[in-house]
Design a protein around this motif. Structure first.
Motif, PDB file in Angstrom:
ATOM      1  N   LYS A 161     133.990  23.197  25.124  1.00 17.89           N
ATOM      2  CA  LYS A 161     133.355  22.613  26.311  1.00 17.89           C
ATOM      3  C   LYS A 161     133.252  21.108  26.148  1.00 17.89           C
ATOM      4  O   LYS A 161     133.508  20.338  27.092  1.00 17.89           O
ATOM      5  CB  LYS A 161     131.968  23.227  26.503  1.00 17.89           C
ATOM      6  N   GLY A 162     132.903  20.653  24.959  1.00 17.81           N
ATOM      7  CA  GLY A 162     132.822  19.219  24.694  1.00 17.81           C
ATOM      8  C   GLY A 162     134.164  18.515  24.755  1.00 17.81           C
ATOM      9  O   GLY A 162     134.220  17.297  24.950  1.00 17.81           O
ATOM     10  N   MET A 163     135.255  19.283  24.609  1.00 13.79           N
ATOM     11  CA  MET A 163     136.607  18.725  24.695  1.00 13.79           C
ATOM     12  C   MET A 163     137.115  18.696  26.128  1.00 13.79           C
ATOM     13  O   MET A 163     138.252  18.297  26.376  1.00 13.79           O
ATOM     14  CB  MET A 163     137.550  19.544  23.813  1.00 13.79           C
ATOM     15  N   GLY A 164     136.281  19.153  27.076  1.00 13.53           N
ATOM     16  CA  GLY A 164     136.659  19.078  28.484  1.00 13.53           C
ATOM     17  C   GLY A 164     137.254  20.332  29.065  1.00 13.53           C
ATOM     18  O   GLY A 164     137.823  20.293  30.169  1.00 13.53           O
ATOM     19  N   LEU A 165     137.120  21.467  28.366  1.00 16.65           N
ATOM     20  CA  LEU A 165     137.620  22.730  28.902  1.00 16.65           C
ATOM     21  C   LEU A 165     136.498  23.449  29.648  1.00 16.65           C
ATOM     22  O   LEU A 165     135.309  23.237  29.372  1.00 16.65           O
ATOM     23  CB  LEU A 165     138.144  23.632  27.784  1.00 16.65           C
ATOM     24  N   SER A 166     136.866  24.303  30.571  1.00 15.37           N
ATOM     25  CA  SER A 166     135.881  25.194  31.188  1.00 15.37           C
ATOM     26  C   SER A 166     135.833  26.469  30.353  1.00 15.37           C
ATOM     27  O   SER A 166     136.867  26.991  29.938  1.00 15.37           O
ATOM     28  CB  SER A 166     136.243  25.508  32.637  1.00 15.37           C
ATOM     29  N   VAL A 167     134.614  26.954  30.087  1.00 18.90           N
ATOM     30  CA  VAL A 167     134.436  28.018  29.099  1.00 18.90           C
ATOM     31  C   VAL A 167     133.613  29.158  29.669  1.00 18.90           C
ATOM     32  O   VAL A 167     132.543  28.943  30.250  1.00 18.90           O
ATOM     33  CB  VAL A 167     133.736  27.475  27.829  1.00 18.90           C
ATOM     34  N   VAL A 168     134.116  30.370  29.465  1.00 16.82           N
ATOM     35  CA  VAL A 168     133.380  31.598  29.771  1.00 16.82           C
ATOM     36  C   VAL A 168     133.249  32.380  28.473  1.00 16.82           C
ATOM     37  O   VAL A 168     134.237  32.595  27.765  1.00 16.82           O
ATOM     38  CB  VAL A 168     134.095  32.460  30.826  1.00 16.82           C
ATOM     39  N   VAL A 169     132.029  32.797  28.129  1.00 19.65           N
ATOM     40  CA  VAL A 169     131.779  33.621  26.950  1.00 19.65           C
ATOM     41  C   VAL A 169     131.378  35.015  27.414  1.00 19.65           C
ATOM     42  O   VAL A 169     130.472  35.161  28.242  1.00 19.65           O
ATOM     43  CB  VAL A 169     130.643  33.031  26.077  1.00 19.65           C
ATOM     44  N   ILE A 170     132.070  36.024  26.892  1.00 15.60           N
ATOM     45  CA  ILE A 170     131.657  37.395  27.180  1.00 15.60           C
ATOM     46  C   ILE A 170     131.125  38.043  25.901  1.00 15.60           C
ATOM     47  O   ILE A 170     131.615  37.803  24.811  1.00 15.60           O
ATOM     48  CB  ILE A 170     132.794  38.251  27.778  1.00 15.60           C
ATOM     49  N   GLU A 171     130.088  38.848  26.066  1.00 19.76           N
ATOM     50  CA  GLU A 171     129.463  39.559  24.955  1.00 19.76           C
ATOM     51  C   GLU A 171     129.130  40.963  25.433  1.00 19.76           C
ATOM     52  O   GLU A 171     128.507  41.150  26.483  1.00 19.76           O
ATOM     53  CB  GLU A 171     128.202  38.830  24.500  1.00 19.76           C
ATOM     54  N   ALA A 172     129.566  41.957  24.666  1.00 21.41           N
ATOM     55  CA  ALA A 172     129.404  43.343  25.087  1.00 21.41           C
ATOM     56  C   ALA A 172     127.953  43.806  25.073  1.00 21.41           C
ATOM     57  O   ALA A 172     127.575  44.697  25.841  1.00 21.41           O
ATOM     58  CB  ALA A 172     130.253  44.258  24.214  1.00 21.41           C
ATOM     59  N   SER A 173     127.123  43.218  24.216  1.00 23.54           N
ATOM     60  CA  SER A 173     125.724  43.640  24.136  1.00 23.54           C
ATOM     61  C   SER A 173     124.895  42.889  25.176  1.00 23.54           C
ATOM     62  O   SER A 173     125.413  42.110  25.973  1.00 23.54           O
ATOM     63  CB  SER A 173     125.175  43.413  22.731  1.00 23.54           C
ATOM     64  N   ASP A 174     123.581  43.116  25.128  1.00 29.12           N
ATOM     65  CA  ASP A 174     122.720  42.541  26.160  1.00 29.12           C
ATOM     66  C   ASP A 174     122.184  41.157  25.816  1.00 29.12           C
ATOM     67  O   ASP A 174     121.395  40.594  26.571  1.00 29.12           O
ATOM     68  CB  ASP A 174     121.550  43.486  26.457  1.00 29.12           C
ATOM     69  N   ARG A 175     122.606  40.577  24.672  1.00 35.65           N
ATOM     70  CA  ARG A 175     122.217  39.212  24.338  1.00 35.65           C
ATOM     71  C   ARG A 175     123.181  38.629  23.323  1.00 35.65           C
ATOM     72  O   ARG A 175     123.980  39.346  22.705  1.00 35.65           O
ATOM     73  CB  ARG A 175     120.792  39.161  23.804  1.00 35.65           C
ATOM     74  N   LEU A 176     123.087  37.315  23.146  1.00 37.96           N
ATOM     75  CA  LEU A 176     123.923  36.630  22.177  1.00 37.96           C
ATOM     76  C   LEU A 176     123.302  36.709  20.789  1.00 37.96           C
ATOM     77  O   LEU A 176     122.116  36.997  20.625  1.00 37.96           O
ATOM     78  CB  LEU A 176     124.090  35.157  22.571  1.00 37.96           C
ATOM     79  N   LEU A 177     124.125  36.445  19.781  1.00 41.35           N
ATOM     80  CA  LEU A 177     123.670  36.323  18.394  1.00 41.35           C
ATOM     81  C   LEU A 177     122.847  37.526  17.950  1.00 41.35           C
ATOM     82  O   LEU A 177     121.843  37.398  17.249  1.00 41.35           O
ATOM     83  CB  LEU A 177     122.847  35.031  18.224  1.00 41.35           C
ATOM     84  N   GLY A 178     123.282  38.702  18.344  1.00 40.16           N
ATOM     85  CA  GLY A 178     122.495  39.903  18.086  1.00 40.16           C
ATOM     86  C   GLY A 178     122.553  40.423  16.674  1.00 40.16           C
ATOM     87  O   GLY A 178     121.741  41.272  16.304  1.00 40.16           O
TER      88      GLY A 178
END
Length: 390
Positions: A161-178
């Motif tokens: 994102k800091g390099m200027g790309l558009s970013v989508v993050v998908i995660e199968a569980s109900d929260r990040l860093l689980g």
């Protein structure tokens, strides 16, 4: 005292073991076998400054000339194929053999891959070559799908994102860093990503990748939707490289089984360190563990007094924030909110873990106080020096 030590694995743990053995006075033959052509380096920066191009070189463990001064022999671009414990011999992928008195297995892990057919748009991030390959395609304005809401996936998302790309993050569980961070600090990082414009989709899994329009890849999701992206970055964990150990008859249980000094219970000449080591039933994948496991094993090999195993800790830098995690928050029976960005985890009044965002001094104090009984009222007051809460 062994005369010939072989280290299989030229990563952070393996390189640190070699350096430590020499610093502790080992004078015998010391050989490091590594699959990469590079000298040992640290991995954390691969998803940050090295990926972005801010740093043109990985973080080397030591300058290249230091290896010659340490008299460490490298067998680079090579791997161990088999261990013959009866002959104390290792067969390498180039057809040669090396013999050992002591063997250190620092074989690390390999990336867990998508259960989908290979697609050229997909990138993993484990080595310098992986980072360079991704960076070469990460053009400003491109779109990237990051699969996996763990540390590596989120660090890559932040950097891209800091390099200027558009970013989508998908995660199968109900929260990040689980995997090993409680929900509240995980939400701190979720909010940080949202603020910089990273789109987070929870409870979302990738079901297919197909060729899209104009060189893009079409990602299909389990909710029936699809979207085109220029790149896909996958960060869904690693698989410990235990095959070599298992084939030689060593115990494996989620990693290579070792005792408190990282020695195999099946062969006193063999040690396992770093990501691949399952020490007393627990395996860790952190920078700090690579360091400490290598040092503890080196002391044991040379018959020196053991170093104490420090409380586990790690950190991650994302979206301009630094998150530090100490101990095992899951073992706590109470949580103290010291301020908006500091959480202290207690068990029966004793500090067992801490998580801090952008609070390095508070984290340093918590490291010194781990295992001590705290006054909960004083510990909860951010105006009180944490050290005075003991």
């Amino acid at each position: 005292m062994p005369e010939r030590i072989i280290i299989i694995g030229a990563g952070h743990a393996g390189g640190t073991a070699a350096i430590t053995l020499r610093e502790l006075g080992f004078k015998g033959f010391l050989t490091v076998v590594g699959e990469e052509e590079h000298a040992p380096y640290e991995r954390p920066n691969l998803s940050k400054g090295f990926l972005s191009g801010e740093e043109t070189e990985p973080v080397w463990l030591v300058p290249h000339e230091r290896w010659e001064a340490l008299d460490v022999a490298f067998k680079s671009s090579n791997s161990a194929v088999a261990i013959d414990r009866e002959k104390s011999e290792i067969r390498l992928s180039d057809g040669s053999y090396v013999t050992f008195d002591t063997l250190i297995l620092a074989t690390g892990g390999r990336v867990r891959t998508l259960p989908l057919p290979h697609h050229d748009a997909v990138h993993y991030l484990r080595t310098t070559d992986d980072a360079r390959a991704l960076a070469s395609k990460a053009k400003t304005g491109a779109s990237v799908l990051v699969v996996g809401g763990g540390v590596i996936g989120l660090e890559a998302a932040s950097t891209l994102k800091g390099m200027g790309l558009s970013v989508v993050v998908i995660e199968a569980s109900d929260r990040l860093l689980g995997r090993n961070i409680p929900s509240e600090p995980a939400q701190w990082m979720t909010d940080a990503h949202t603020r910089i414009g990273v789109e987070i989709r929870l409870g979302c899994a990738l079901s297919a990748l197909t060729d899209g329009q104009n060189g893009a890849v079409t990602a299909s999701f389990d909710d029936g939707t699809s979207q085109d992206f220029d790149l896909v970055v996958v960060g869904i964990g690693i698989i410990p490289n235990t095959d070599l150990a298992e084939a030689s008859g060593l115990s494996v249980n989620g990693g290579i089984v070792v005792g408190s000094d990282y020695r195999s219970p099946d062969d006193a000449r063999i040690f396992a360190i770093g990501d691949v080591a399952a020490r007393l039933g627990s395996r860790m994948e952190t920078w700090a563990h690579a360091q400490t496991s290598a040092r503890i094993a080196a002391h044991a090999i040379l018959g020196l007094p053991p170093e104490l195993e420090p409380t586990p800790w790690f950190w991650t830098d994302q979206c301009g924030h630094n998150l530090q995690i100490l101990g095992e928050p899951a073992s706590a029976d109470a949580v103290i909110a010291r301020d908006n960005n500091v959480r202290l985890y207690m068990r029966e009044g004793i500090l067992v873990a801490a998580i801090c965002m952008d609070k390095p001094r508070e984290f340093a104090a918590a490291r010194r106080l781990i295992g001590k009984t705290l006054n909960a009222e004083l510990a909860a007051d951010p105006a009180t020096d944490l050290r005075k809460a003991v």
